[in-house]
Design a protein around this motif. Structure first.
Motif, PDB file in Angstrom:
ATOM      1  N   GLU A  72       0.792  -1.221   0.000  1.00 26.34           N
ATOM      2  CA  GLU A  72       0.000   0.000   0.000  1.00 26.34           C
ATOM      3  C   GLU A  72       0.824   1.271   0.000  1.00 26.34           C
ATOM      4  O   GLU A  72       0.371   2.307  -0.495  1.00 26.34           O
ATOM      5  CB  GLU A  72      -0.916   0.047   1.239  1.00 26.34           C
ATOM      6  N   ALA A  73       2.030   1.246   0.537  1.00 26.66           N
ATOM      7  CA  ALA A  73       2.718   2.505   0.818  1.00 26.66           C
ATOM      8  C   ALA A  73       4.215   2.431   0.550  1.00 26.66           C
ATOM      9  O   ALA A  73       4.820   1.353   0.542  1.00 26.66           O
ATOM     10  CB  ALA A  73       2.479   2.910   2.270  1.00 26.66           C
ATOM     11  N   VAL A  74       4.785   3.632   0.345  1.00 25.24           N
ATOM     12  CA  VAL A  74       6.224   3.830   0.243  1.00 25.24           C
ATOM     13  C   VAL A  74       6.632   4.714   1.412  1.00 25.24           C
ATOM     14  O   VAL A  74       6.016   5.764   1.653  1.00 25.24           O
ATOM     15  CB  VAL A  74       6.608   4.510  -1.087  1.00 25.24           C
ATOM     16  N   TYR A  75       7.659   4.309   2.164  1.00 22.92           N
ATOM     17  CA  TYR A  75       8.102   5.034   3.347  1.00 22.92           C
ATOM     18  C   TYR A  75       9.524   5.545   3.117  1.00 22.92           C
ATOM     19  O   TYR A  75      10.385   4.823   2.608  1.00 22.92           O
ATOM     20  CB  TYR A  75       8.084   4.129   4.579  1.00 22.92           C
ATOM     21  N   ILE A  76       9.781   6.804   3.522  1.00 18.43           N
ATOM     22  CA  ILE A  76      11.111   7.381   3.353  1.00 18.43           C
ATOM     23  C   ILE A  76      11.275   8.526   4.338  1.00 18.43           C
ATOM     24  O   ILE A  76      10.282   9.129   4.782  1.00 18.43           O
ATOM     25  CB  ILE A  76      11.322   7.867   1.897  1.00 18.43           C
ATOM     26  N   HIS A  84       7.852  10.136   5.697  1.00 22.84           N
ATOM     27  CA  HIS A  84       6.717  10.254   4.794  1.00 22.84           C
ATOM     28  C   HIS A  84       6.198   8.863   4.435  1.00 22.84           C
ATOM     29  O   HIS A  84       6.991   7.959   4.135  1.00 22.84           O
ATOM     30  CB  HIS A  84       7.119  10.957   3.492  1.00 22.84           C
ATOM     31  N   ALA A  85       4.882   8.712   4.462  1.00 23.62           N
ATOM     32  CA  ALA A  85       4.220   7.529   3.921  1.00 23.62           C
ATOM     33  C   ALA A  85       3.390   7.975   2.728  1.00 23.62           C
ATOM     34  O   ALA A  85       2.535   8.862   2.853  1.00 23.62           O
ATOM     35  CB  ALA A  85       3.336   6.868   4.965  1.00 23.62           C
ATOM     36  N   GLY A  91       0.999   7.848  -5.368  1.00 16.95           N
ATOM     37  CA  GLY A  91       1.912   8.877  -4.901  1.00 16.95           C
ATOM     38  C   GLY A  91       1.280   9.925  -4.013  1.00 16.95           C
ATOM     39  O   GLY A  91       1.867  10.993  -3.790  1.00 16.95           O
ATOM     40  N   LYS A  92       0.083   9.675  -3.489  1.00 19.24           N
ATOM     41  CA  LYS A  92      -0.576  10.640  -2.616  1.00 19.24           C
ATOM     42  C   LYS A  92      -0.130  10.439  -1.161  1.00 19.24           C
ATOM     43  O   LYS A  92       0.105   9.316  -0.724  1.00 19.24           O
ATOM     44  CB  LYS A  92      -2.091  10.505  -2.717  1.00 19.24           C
ATOM     45  N   ARG A  93      -0.052  11.564  -0.434  1.00 16.30           N
ATOM     46  CA  ARG A  93       0.416  11.496   0.947  1.00 16.30           C
ATOM     47  C   ARG A  93      -0.580  10.740   1.811  1.00 16.30           C
ATOM     48  O   ARG A  93      -1.783  11.020   1.788  1.00 16.30           O
ATOM     49  CB  ARG A  93       0.620  12.894   1.512  1.00 16.30           C
ATOM     50  N   LEU A  94      -0.063   9.792   2.595  1.00 12.70           N
ATOM     51  CA  LEU A  94      -0.883   9.059   3.551  1.00 12.70           C
ATOM     52  C   LEU A  94      -0.730   9.645   4.948  1.00 12.70           C
ATOM     53  O   LEU A  94      -1.704   9.890   5.637  1.00 12.70           O
ATOM     54  CB  LEU A  94      -0.502   7.579   3.545  1.00 12.70           C
ATOM     55  N   TRP A  95       0.517   9.870   5.365  1.00 10.17           N
ATOM     56  CA  TRP A  95       0.793  10.521   6.636  1.00 10.17           C
ATOM     57  C   TRP A  95       2.249  10.960   6.696  1.00 10.17           C
ATOM     58  O   TRP A  95       3.069  10.518   5.892  1.00 10.17           O
ATOM     59  CB  TRP A  95       0.455   9.633   7.834  1.00 10.17           C
ATOM     60  N   THR A  96       2.544  11.847   7.638  1.00 17.02           N
ATOM     61  CA  THR A  96       3.925  12.243   7.931  1.00 17.02           C
ATOM     62  C   THR A  96       4.131  12.202   9.442  1.00 17.02           C
ATOM     63  O   THR A  96       3.179  12.330  10.217  1.00 17.02           O
ATOM     64  CB  THR A  96       4.252  13.654   7.413  1.00 17.02           C
TER      65      THR A  96
END
Length: 272
Positions: A72-76, A84-85, A91-96
């Motif tokens: 579901e997500a990319v974390y960096i 950032h998730a 490519g939409k922001r999920l959470w920070t």
């Protein structure tokens, strides 16, 4: 360790102009390539063609933090200390989540927890879906390197000269081993052994059961730090050094098998 064999004659399949420096390693998952760019972009490309799938702007410089990817997500992490998730598909922001200093550590996803280090001296465990803090563990220095995971333990070899085993379930320290030198490398864990290089120009093997240093390799002819994280192939530890040399060391004894001299320092981590 890769499961495939590279071609005898590598050739360029595609290239993508990112617009700035790329310091971290790319992640490849589900037909896409994900990476961070110095200008703050997180980029997803089609693996087969190199065409842009999406681009997410963090607004901050991204350094050595490499993305971790779930379904579901990319974390960096970025150098303003923000994790950032981002949605893996769109490519939409999920959470920070904001830490108190820069992040060069790469995130590690363990079930529903994201582990990541910060220069504010903490290792963080965040809920993968919501970004809420599960726990944080404070060391005595920056948490630069990426944690290694085995079972319910996360291992960090840090800037406080300590090798620490932290329980993922509750963030409590299970044990530590004094390394005697600070390190920027992520530890290689193999069963009850750990291996990593240090900025005191040596490579250490730790016995995790006896909780002591098993052997210490030092190349006295050329004294340079080891920043590369090691890879394991059978009984061989392979890693690069800032003395421009790639080495193979015996995992049991620390004896050197062979060396290969490159044209510049080797900070990146080998793949086998």
């Amino acid at each position: 360790v890769a499961t495939t064999t590279p071609p005898a004659t590598p050739k360029l399949l595609w290239k993508y102009e990112s617009g700035d420096v790329i310091e971290s390693s790319a992640a490849v998952a589900d037909g896409a390539v994900y990476f961070g760019v110095g200008n703050g972009d997180v980029v997803a490309l089609d693996f087969a063609t190199g065409k842009l799938k999406w681009k997410y702007a963090t607004g901050n410089y991204i350094g050595e933090s490499s993305p971790a990817v779930s379904a579901e997500a990319v974390y960096i992490g970025d150098l303003n200390g923000i994790v950032h998730a981002v949605g893996a598909k769109d490519g939409k922001r999920l959470w920070t989540f904001k830490t108190d200093s820069e992040i060069k550590s790469s995130p590690v996803l363990v079930n529903d927890v994201v582990l990541i280090g910060s220069y504010d001296s903490h290792l963080y465990a965040l809920d993968a879906k919501t970004g809420k803090l599960r726990w944080k563990f404070q060391t005595e220095g920056q948490v630069h390197a990426t944690p290694a995971v085995l079972g319910d333990l996360a291992f960090i070899a840090g800037c406080d000269e300590m090798f620490r085993a932290i329980r993922i379930s509750d963030g409590k320290q299970a044990y530590f081993i004094a390394a005697g030198a600070y390190t920027g490398a992520s530890p290689l864990i193999d069963g009850d052994r750990a291996y990593f290089g240090t900025f005191s120009n040596d490579v250490l093997a730790l016995d995790l059961k006896a909780r002591k240093i098993l052997w210490r390799y030092n190349y006295k002819e050329r004294q340079f730090p080891f920043y590369s994280s090691a890879a394991l192939a059978g009984n061989r530890i392979i890693l690069g050094g800032r003395d421009k040399i790639v080495r193979s060391l015996d995992s049991t004894t620390g004896k050197q098998h062979w060396t290969f001299e490159a044209r510049a320092r080797v900070d990146s981590s080998p793949a086998i």
